[in-house]
Design an enzyme around this catalytic site. Structure first.
Site, PDB file in Angstrom:
ATOM      1  N   THR A   1       0.950  -1.255   0.069  1.00  0.00           N
ATOM      2  CA  THR A   1       0.193  -0.087  -0.196  1.00  0.00           C
ATOM      3  C   THR A   1       0.803   1.377  -0.102  1.00  0.00           C
ATOM      4  OG1 THR A   1      -1.469   1.184   1.511  1.00  0.00           O
ATOM      5  CG2 THR A   1      -0.098  -0.202   2.618  1.00  0.00           C
TER       6      THR A   1
ATOM      7  N   GLU B   1       0.205   3.553   1.688  1.00  0.00           N
ATOM      8  CA  GLU B   1       0.252   4.189   3.248  1.00  0.00           C
ATOM      9  C   GLU B   1       1.485   3.641   3.716  1.00  0.00           C
ATOM     10  OE1 GLU B   1      -2.103   5.369   5.562  1.00  0.00           O
ATOM     11  OE2 GLU B   1      -2.971   6.109   4.185  1.00  0.00           O
TER      12      GLU B   1
ATOM     13  N   LYS C   1       1.533  -3.270   7.482  1.00  0.00           N
ATOM     14  CA  LYS C   1       1.620  -3.550   6.016  1.00  0.00           C
ATOM     15  C   LYS C   1       3.235  -3.353   5.683  1.00  0.00           C
ATOM     16  CE  LYS C   1      -2.343  -4.138   3.928  1.00  0.00           C
ATOM     17  NZ  LYS C   1      -2.642  -5.189   2.977  1.00  0.00           N
TER      18      LYS C   1
ATOM     19  N   HIS D   1      -7.685   2.779  -4.711  1.00  0.00           N
ATOM     20  CA  HIS D   1      -8.468   2.595  -5.685  1.00  0.00           C
ATOM     21  C   HIS D   1      -9.983   1.924  -5.406  1.00  0.00           C
ATOM     22  CE1 HIS D   1      -5.955  -0.906  -4.655  1.00  0.00           C
ATOM     23  NE2 HIS D   1      -6.775  -1.830  -4.793  1.00  0.00           N
TER      24      HIS D   1
HETATM   25  P1  NAP Z   1     -11.669  -4.817   1.719  1.00  0.00           P
HETATM   26  O1  NAP Z   1     -12.648  -4.771   0.795  1.00  0.00           O
HETATM   27  O2  NAP Z   1     -11.774  -4.141   2.880  1.00  0.00           O
HETATM   28  O3  NAP Z   1     -11.383  -6.416   1.868  1.00  0.00           O
HETATM   29  C1  NAP Z   1     -10.564  -6.952   2.737  1.00  0.00           C
HETATM   30  C2  NAP Z   1     -10.993  -8.523   2.843  1.00  0.00           C
HETATM   31  O4  NAP Z   1     -10.273  -9.061   3.590  1.00  0.00           O
HETATM   32  C3  NAP Z   1     -12.124  -8.943   2.904  1.00  0.00           C
HETATM   33  O5  NAP Z   1     -12.611 -10.138   1.936  1.00  0.00           O
HETATM   34  C4  NAP Z   1     -12.360  -9.382   4.366  1.00  0.00           C
HETATM   35  O6  NAP Z   1     -13.321 -10.197   4.698  1.00  0.00           O
HETATM   36  C5  NAP Z   1     -10.909 -10.003   4.426  1.00  0.00           C
HETATM   37  N1  NAP Z   1     -10.502 -10.203   5.796  1.00  0.00           N
HETATM   38  C6  NAP Z   1     -10.321  -9.325   6.659  1.00  0.00           C
HETATM   39  N2  NAP Z   1      -9.711  -9.883   8.061  1.00  0.00           N
HETATM   40  C7  NAP Z   1      -9.487 -11.236   7.480  1.00  0.00           C
HETATM   41  C8  NAP Z   1      -9.044 -12.397   8.494  1.00  0.00           C
HETATM   42  N3  NAP Z   1      -8.479 -12.113   9.590  1.00  0.00           N
HETATM   43  N4  NAP Z   1      -8.782 -13.458   7.424  1.00  0.00           N
HETATM   44  C9  NAP Z   1      -9.438 -13.690   6.355  1.00  0.00           C
HETATM   45  N5  NAP Z   1      -9.577 -12.599   5.578  1.00  0.00           N
HETATM   46  C10 NAP Z   1     -10.081 -11.396   6.293  1.00  0.00           C
HETATM   47  O7  NAP Z   1     -10.301  -4.337   0.931  1.00  0.00           O
HETATM   48  P2  NAP Z   1      -9.702  -4.081  -0.256  1.00  0.00           P
HETATM   49  O8  NAP Z   1      -9.974  -2.500  -0.738  1.00  0.00           O
HETATM   50  O9  NAP Z   1     -10.602  -4.968  -1.355  1.00  0.00           O
HETATM   51  O10 NAP Z   1      -8.426  -4.171  -0.293  1.00  0.00           O
HETATM   52  C11 NAP Z   1      -7.554  -5.497  -0.770  1.00  0.00           C
HETATM   53  C12 NAP Z   1      -6.280  -5.562  -0.190  1.00  0.00           C
HETATM   54  O11 NAP Z   1      -5.411  -4.454  -0.671  1.00  0.00           O
HETATM   55  C13 NAP Z   1      -6.218  -5.225   1.575  1.00  0.00           C
HETATM   56  O12 NAP Z   1      -5.091  -6.090   1.997  1.00  0.00           O
HETATM   57  C14 NAP Z   1      -5.891  -3.686   1.604  1.00  0.00           C
HETATM   58  O13 NAP Z   1      -5.242  -3.290   2.628  1.00  0.00           O
HETATM   59  C15 NAP Z   1      -4.979  -3.404   0.172  1.00  0.00           C
HETATM   60  N6  NAP Z   1      -5.059  -2.142  -0.329  1.00  0.00           N
HETATM   61  C16 NAP Z   1      -6.256  -1.628  -0.669  1.00  0.00           C
HETATM   62  C17 NAP Z   1      -6.156  -0.321  -1.375  1.00  0.00           C
HETATM   63  C18 NAP Z   1      -7.413   0.280  -1.766  1.00  0.00           C
HETATM   64  O14 NAP Z   1      -7.308   1.583  -2.068  1.00  0.00           O
HETATM   65  N7  NAP Z   1      -8.511  -0.635  -1.883  1.00  0.00           N
HETATM   66  C19 NAP Z   1      -4.924   0.293  -1.668  1.00  0.00           C
HETATM   67  C20 NAP Z   1      -3.456  -0.617  -1.247  1.00  0.00           C
HETATM   68  C21 NAP Z   1      -3.762  -1.421  -0.630  1.00  0.00           C
HETATM   69  P3  NAP Z   1     -14.735  -9.798   5.268  1.00  0.00           P
HETATM   70  O15 NAP Z   1     -15.625  -9.734   4.019  1.00  0.00           O
HETATM   71  O16 NAP Z   1     -15.116 -10.905   6.053  1.00  0.00           O
HETATM   72  O17 NAP Z   1     -14.459  -8.378   5.918  1.00  0.00           O
HETATM   73  N1  GDD Z   2     -12.854   6.986   5.874  1.00  0.00           N
HETATM   74  C1  GDD Z   2     -13.144   8.237   5.882  1.00  0.00           C
HETATM   75  N2  GDD Z   2     -14.193   8.704   6.433  1.00  0.00           N
HETATM   76  N3  GDD Z   2     -12.077   9.085   5.528  1.00  0.00           N
HETATM   77  C2  GDD Z   2     -12.068  10.272   5.668  1.00  0.00           C
HETATM   78  C3  GDD Z   2     -13.391  11.120   5.917  1.00  0.00           C
HETATM   79  C4  GDD Z   2     -14.424   9.918   6.526  1.00  0.00           C
HETATM   80  O1  GDD Z   2     -15.272  10.482   6.890  1.00  0.00           O
HETATM   81  N4  GDD Z   2     -13.316  12.370   6.013  1.00  0.00           N
HETATM   82  C5  GDD Z   2     -11.936  12.484   5.588  1.00  0.00           C
HETATM   83  N5  GDD Z   2     -11.466  11.228   5.248  1.00  0.00           N
HETATM   84  C6  GDD Z   2      -9.880  11.235   4.804  1.00  0.00           C
HETATM   85  C7  GDD Z   2      -8.913  10.279   5.483  1.00  0.00           C
HETATM   86  O2  GDD Z   2      -8.641  11.150   6.770  1.00  0.00           O
HETATM   87  C8  GDD Z   2      -7.956   9.806   4.568  1.00  0.00           C
HETATM   88  O3  GDD Z   2      -7.144  11.083   4.506  1.00  0.00           O
HETATM   89  C9  GDD Z   2      -8.820  10.061   3.358  1.00  0.00           C
HETATM   90  O4  GDD Z   2     -10.278  10.701   3.423  1.00  0.00           O
HETATM   91  C10 GDD Z   2      -9.150   8.694   2.652  1.00  0.00           C
HETATM   92  O5  GDD Z   2      -9.535   7.827   3.656  1.00  0.00           O
HETATM   93  P1  GDD Z   2     -10.033   6.416   3.260  1.00  0.00           P
HETATM   94  O6  GDD Z   2     -11.022   6.204   1.932  1.00  0.00           O
HETATM   95  O7  GDD Z   2     -10.530   5.807   4.395  1.00  0.00           O
HETATM   96  O8  GDD Z   2      -8.655   5.530   2.840  1.00  0.00           O
HETATM   97  P2  GDD Z   2      -7.232   5.588   3.203  1.00  0.00           P
HETATM   98  O9  GDD Z   2      -6.669   6.451   2.238  1.00  0.00           O
HETATM   99  O10 GDD Z   2      -7.060   5.995   4.667  1.00  0.00           O
HETATM  100  O11 GDD Z   2      -6.858   4.120   3.147  1.00  0.00           O
HETATM  101  C11 GDD Z   2      -7.198   3.386   1.894  1.00  0.00           C
HETATM  102  O12 GDD Z   2      -6.297   3.651   0.935  1.00  0.00           O
HETATM  103  C12 GDD Z   2      -5.000   2.877   1.186  1.00  0.00           C
HETATM  104  C13 GDD Z   2      -4.062   3.018   0.164  1.00  0.00           C
HETATM  105  O13 GDD Z   2      -3.370   4.395   0.159  1.00  0.00           O
HETATM  106  C14 GDD Z   2      -7.430   1.677   2.219  1.00  0.00           C
HETATM  107  O14 GDD Z   2      -8.198   1.220   1.125  1.00  0.00           O
HETATM  108  C15 GDD Z   2      -6.150   1.161   2.623  1.00  0.00           C
HETATM  109  O15 GDD Z   2      -6.783  -0.233   2.744  1.00  0.00           O
HETATM  110  C16 GDD Z   2      -5.252   1.412   1.375  1.00  0.00           C
HETATM  111  O16 GDD Z   2      -4.197   0.610   2.020  1.00  0.00           O
END
Ligand code: NAP
Ligand code: GDD
Length: 348
Positions: free
Chosen positions: A128, A130, A157, A183
């Protein structure tokens, strides 16, 4: 005759897991998804796949080594996509120990099971942006930007990132870190900011919600479209050599701007006034306050600015995102206007 490849996905019920399962099935893989036990079914995003003979799910949990070990023996995947995580950064401040169990040790458990079983497979770890911590002076962030994680989520991570590199170097595993920037999609969890905004704006339009309360409006993110990004995961595992690559659009957008883009989709122009916790966004035409700031959503430490320098991945994978942030806001908003929950077919 070519043998069917089996891919294992942890986190298959999540946003990315569901898109990746669709992509791999479309490429002829057998897909095996690990689903954790919850108090109710969490399969909404994959319900449409459950009747397929080439798609199988099993209960497992990345905090349970024995379940991972047994599944690897049973499934013998040639590719493992490790997406399972406690993926909410804000929540990780409230459950830091659990977040580390899942986000750090979960990866180690899988890597070690692969090593112990001498499994011949390729491994993808959902790393990530992050890791970079979002310090404005480091943007845009590339593979050579120093890591300064600023949340329990990101610190877990970071452990996973280095575990992947260590198992690669020490034991020769084909293991890669996809350092993905944010994403989003209509399938995004409802407590992430983009989905929270698009869903609220749709409800405001439909008269079922009055206003929207957000945290840090100044935070900037590099938002792409999840459905496209899963292809980059797959491409990473098709490379002859494992690698760690930054994937993103290269464009940054503030939370405030994303909010404006969504409201514009329903014909509302927002006018901002006030500062900090007193800032509000009003409907320019009616003067009604539609957006306000609630400090409950602030984070103890925040990644202020995440913006990818994705040149290396673009070149190595010959892949680029196609959907810009305005298009993303539009497709999320249109989906939310038509659907109250996840459901299919969706945004295609
Ligand atoms: P998500 O929608 O929150 O999905 C997370 C998945 O992990 C869900 O299927 C959840 O199951 C499962 N999970 C959570 N705890 C678990 C455990 N203890 N054992 C087995 N499964 C478990 O996340 P996502 O957005 O698809 O992201 C996928 C991965 O990419 C994550 O590792 C996230 O940190 C990483 N990532 C995401 C982004 C982004 O912007 N989306 C960016 C960078 C990295 P449940 O359905 O039961 O909750
Ligand atoms: N969730 C949330 N809710 N975020 C808020 C809000 C709110 O009401 N208001 C402002 N934000 C700001 C957060 O403080 C952060 O700076 C930004 O919006 C994005 O927050 P999220 O959508 O929660 O995502 P994230 O950037 O913290 O994390 C996501 O992206 C990471 C990759 O950079 C997640 O998908 C992580 O799993 C992933 O690694």
């Amino acid at each position: 005759m070519t043998k069917t490849k089996t891919a294992l996905i942890t986190g298959v019920t999540g946003q990315d897991g569901s898109y990746l399962a669709e992509l791999l099935l479309g490429k002829g893989y057998h897909v095996h998804g690990i689903v954790r036990r919850n108090s109710d079914f969490t399969s909404k995003r994959i319900d449409h796949l459950l009747t397929r003979p080439d798609f199988v799910t099993s209960y497992g949990d990345v905090v349970d080594s024995s379940s991972l070990h047994s599944l690897l023996v049973e499934v013998k995947p040639v590719e493992i996509y490790h997406l399972a995580a406690q993926s909410h950064v804000g929540v990780s401040f409230q459950i830091p120990d659990y977040s580390a169990q899942v986000n750090a040790l979960g990866t180690l458990r899988l890597l070690n099971a692969i090593k112990e079983l001498k499994l011949d497979c390729r491994f993808y770890q959902a790393s990530t942006s992050e890791l970079f911590g979002g310090l404005p002076e480091t943007a845009p962030q590339s593979e050579s930007t120093p890591f300064t994680p600023r949340s329990p989520y990101a610190i877990g991570k970071l452990f996973s990132y280095w575990s992947v590199r260590n198992y690669r170097e020490a034991y020769g595993l084909h293991a890669s870190n996809g350092i993905f920037f944010n994403h989003e999609s209509p399938r995004r969890g409802k407590n992430f900011v983009t989905k929270k905004i698009s869903q609220a704006v749709a409800r405001i339009k439909q008269g079922t919600q009055d206003n929207l309360r957000l945290g840090n409006l100044d935070a900037e993110r590099d938002w792409g479209y999840a459905r496209e990004y899963v292809e980059a995961m797959w491409l990473m595992l098709q490379q002859p050599q494992p690698n760690d690559l930054v994937v993103g659009t290269g464009v940054r957008t503030s939370v405030r701007r994303f909010t404006e883009l969504c409201f514009a989709e329903i014909g509302i122009v927002l006018e901002w006034s006030g500062k900090g916790v007193s800032e509000v966004g009003r409907d320019k035409k009616t003067g009604k306050t539609l957006v306000s700031v609630d400090p409950v959503y602030f984070r103890a430490t925040e990644a202020d600015l995440l913006q990818a320098d994705p040149r290396r991945a673009n070149e190595k994978l010959k892949w680029k995102p196609k959907t810009d942030v305005a298009k993303l806001a539009q497709l999320m908003l249109r989906y939310d206007l038509a659907h109250e929950d996840y459901g299919f077919p969706d945004e295609a």
